[in-house]
Design a protein around this motif. Structure first.
Motif, PDB file in Angstrom:
ATOM      1  N   GLN A 114      10.993  -2.015  12.463  1.00 26.88           N
ATOM      2  CA  GLN A 114       9.456  -2.450  11.952  1.00 26.88           C
ATOM      3  C   GLN A 114       8.369  -1.610  11.806  1.00 26.88           C
ATOM      4  O   GLN A 114       7.549  -1.386  10.960  1.00 26.88           O
ATOM      5  CB  GLN A 114       8.941  -3.351  13.568  1.00 26.88           C
ATOM      6  N   SER A 115       8.393  -0.440  12.708  1.00 24.81           N
ATOM      7  CA  SER A 115       7.824   0.576  12.370  1.00 24.81           C
ATOM      8  C   SER A 115       7.979   1.139  11.213  1.00 24.81           C
ATOM      9  O   SER A 115       7.072   1.746  10.410  1.00 24.81           O
ATOM     10  CB  SER A 115       7.897   2.084  13.727  1.00 24.81           C
ATOM     11  N   GLY A 150       4.728   1.640   5.382  1.00 25.47           N
ATOM     12  CA  GLY A 150       5.300   1.955   3.802  1.00 25.47           C
ATOM     13  C   GLY A 150       6.761   1.648   3.442  1.00 25.47           C
ATOM     14  O   GLY A 150       6.951   1.882   2.311  1.00 25.47           O
ATOM     15  N   GLY A 151       7.584   2.128   4.886  1.00 28.78           N
ATOM     16  CA  GLY A 151       8.620   1.781   3.837  1.00 28.78           C
ATOM     17  C   GLY A 151       9.606   0.979   3.163  1.00 28.78           C
ATOM     18  O   GLY A 151       8.873  -0.346   3.247  1.00 28.78           O
ATOM     19  N   GLU A 152      10.171   1.132   2.656  1.00 30.20           N
ATOM     20  CA  GLU A 152      10.687   0.047   1.474  1.00 30.20           C
ATOM     21  C   GLU A 152      12.530  -0.018   1.849  1.00 30.20           C
ATOM     22  O   GLU A 152      12.859   0.417   2.929  1.00 30.20           O
ATOM     23  CB  GLU A 152      11.245   0.517   0.032  1.00 30.20           C
ATOM     24  N   GLU A 153      11.700  -1.897   1.944  1.00 32.23           N
ATOM     25  CA  GLU A 153      13.689  -2.478   2.403  1.00 32.23           C
ATOM     26  C   GLU A 153      14.712  -2.029   2.108  1.00 32.23           C
ATOM     27  O   GLU A 153      15.619  -1.477   2.999  1.00 32.23           O
ATOM     28  CB  GLU A 153      13.245  -3.942   2.409  1.00 32.23           C
ATOM     29  N   ALA A 154      15.012  -1.846   0.836  1.00 28.41           N
ATOM     30  CA  ALA A 154      15.688  -1.289   0.371  1.00 28.41           C
ATOM     31  C   ALA A 154      16.756  -0.027   0.876  1.00 28.41           C
ATOM     32  O   ALA A 154      18.178   0.628   0.768  1.00 28.41           O
ATOM     33  CB  ALA A 154      15.849  -0.937  -1.004  1.00 28.41           C
ATOM     34  N   ASN A 155      15.345   1.219   1.469  1.00 28.41           N
ATOM     35  CA  ASN A 155      16.032   2.618   2.105  1.00 28.41           C
ATOM     36  C   ASN A 155      16.236   2.299   3.701  1.00 28.41           C
ATOM     37  O   ASN A 155      16.559   3.749   4.288  1.00 28.41           O
ATOM     38  CB  ASN A 155      14.818   4.101   1.465  1.00 28.41           C
ATOM     39  N   LEU A 179       6.168  12.049   7.966  1.00 28.21           N
ATOM     40  CA  LEU A 179       6.464  12.633   9.674  1.00 28.21           C
ATOM     41  C   LEU A 179       7.591  11.518  10.591  1.00 28.21           C
ATOM     42  O   LEU A 179       8.750  12.164  10.800  1.00 28.21           O
ATOM     43  CB  LEU A 179       5.118  11.802  10.675  1.00 28.21           C
ATOM     44  N   LEU A 180       7.854  10.545  10.173  1.00 31.46           N
ATOM     45  CA  LEU A 180       8.568   9.380  10.568  1.00 31.46           C
ATOM     46  C   LEU A 180      10.101   9.819   9.866  1.00 31.46           C
ATOM     47  O   LEU A 180      10.934   9.839  10.358  1.00 31.46           O
ATOM     48  CB  LEU A 180       8.345   8.608  10.698  1.00 31.46           C
TER      49      LEU A 180
END
Length: 375
Positions: free
Chosen positions: A183-184, A189-194, A237-238
């Motif tokens: 979720q974080s 903005g992280g892409e689902e594919a990645n 950073l994450l």
């Protein structure tokens, strides 16, 4: 005289009778070593003296399954010396019941089908394999859960080996933490594919992230957001810090950032830029940073150079000084050159050093020198 002797003897008897039962019999409560276990381990070339010193209690157990453990390891393809090393380091393995070991073998081979690889894991992490039978249901459920995430079997095996606590606890706890991580990642903005690849890298680099409370991740991200990091920068950073972001806390990061800003004498915007280039800066304590800043400045390196290449702070003072000395052999002066040559792992440095060495040994071509031509 005889009366005195008789009186003395009677007093001794009375004293002995007055001692508590548990004190008088303590010497007989410790059982002798199980000679069958000792001889079986000796036949396997196990270092008995080392076992006595570190895990002597194992040798005093009345029931042991030394032959069964050795046979299981042999069936997996383990050699004699490997079996000896495993039982020397983790003699508790001989206390595992045969049915328990067989169940463990089946569980592990469901994610690590190659017997040679499994032997290597057992050799390096024997305590993770020879574990309590009460954890088998949790292990099985956790394996099923991580397989449902389509994670690489190698990643699941590494998790089981290096962080067995995360597999011995109820699967629900791991589900909560994984959902929090996912979720974080998506909220930033992280892409689902990645996401699967990102999660695999995170769990691979820091298997213990699963054992952290989910609230820690939320608190750290909120703190960094309050410090002015944008959503895209937080995702950076994450991704860079992987699971290490859960090893931090707002108080430690606040102290580190304040110390770094005062030492470097930079604005908050400049500090954020430095942290983005060197995320590791967030989790170094003040005393570690103080030592590294002092070492760099003592070597003649300027603060502006450190600001330009902050990743040099990831190196210990000892490593920095060693690399500087080696570079001087080839007349490379870090005070005037780039600090990039200092950076990286030992392998990275050796590659950069090798290129520098070739460059310094290459003959200089003089365009006005006369050519030697055979008559």
């Amino acid at each position: 005289m005889l009366r005195l002797i008789a009186t003395s003897l009677c007093l001794r008897c009375q004293c002995a009778a007055a001692l508590p039962l548990h004190i008088r019999t303590c010497a007989t409560l410790i059982p002798a070593e199980n000679q069958q276990t000792v001889e079986a381990l000796y036949d396997l070339s196990v270092d008995i003296q080392k076992v006595r010193k570190l895990n002597g209690w194992v040798l005093h157990q009345s029931q042991a399954y030394t032959k069964e453990v050795a046979d299981l390891l042999k069936d997996l393809g383990a050699s004699g010396p490997v079996i000896a090393r495993i039982l020397t380091v983790h003699p508790e393995a001989v206390l595992c019941q045969p049915e328990q070991m067989q169940t463990q073998k089946e569980l592990w081979m469901s994610v690590c089908p190659k017997q040679k690889d499994l032997v290597g894991i057992i050799e390096n992490f024997p305590a993770s394999f020879f574990t309590s039978s009460s954890h088998h249901d949790n292990q099985r459920n956790n394996i099923t859960f991580f397989q449902s995430l389509n994670l690489n079997k190698r990643i699941i095996t590494k998790l089981m080996a290096s962080a067995p606590q995360s597999f011995s606890r109820p699967v629900e706890q791991n589900e909560v933490m994984v959902r929090t991580l996912q979720q974080s990642y998506q909220d930033l903005g992280g892409e689902e594919a990645n996401m699967k690849i990102w999660l695999q890298k995170l769990l691979s680099q820091n298997p213990y992230v699963l054992l952290k409370p989910p609230e820690v991740l939320r608190e750290n991200l909120l703190f960094l957001r309050d410090k002015g990091f944008s959503t895209a920068e937080l995702l950076h950073l994450l991704s860079k810090l992987r699971g290490f972001v859960t090893e931090l806390n707002p108080d430690s990061m606040r102290r580190t950032l304040a110390y770094s800003q005062d030492t470097i004498c930079c604005s908050e915007a400049e500090l954020r830029h430095i942290v983005l280039n060197c995320p590791a800066l967030l989790y170094y304590p003040d005393d570690i940073l103080a030592e590294r800043f002092k070492g760099l400045l003592s070597a003649g390196i300027s603060m502006s150079q450190i600001k330009e290449t902050p990743t040099v702070l990831e190196l210990t003072t000892q490593i920095v000084n060693y690399r500087i000395q080696r570079l001087r052999v080839h007349r490379y002066d870090v005070r005037t050159g780039s600090l990039e040559v200092l950076n990286g792992t030992k392998k990275d440095f050796e590659m950069s050093y090798g290129k520098l060495q070739l460059r310094s040994e290459r003959p200089i071509f003089n365009p006005v020198a006369p050519l030697k031509v055979d008559d």
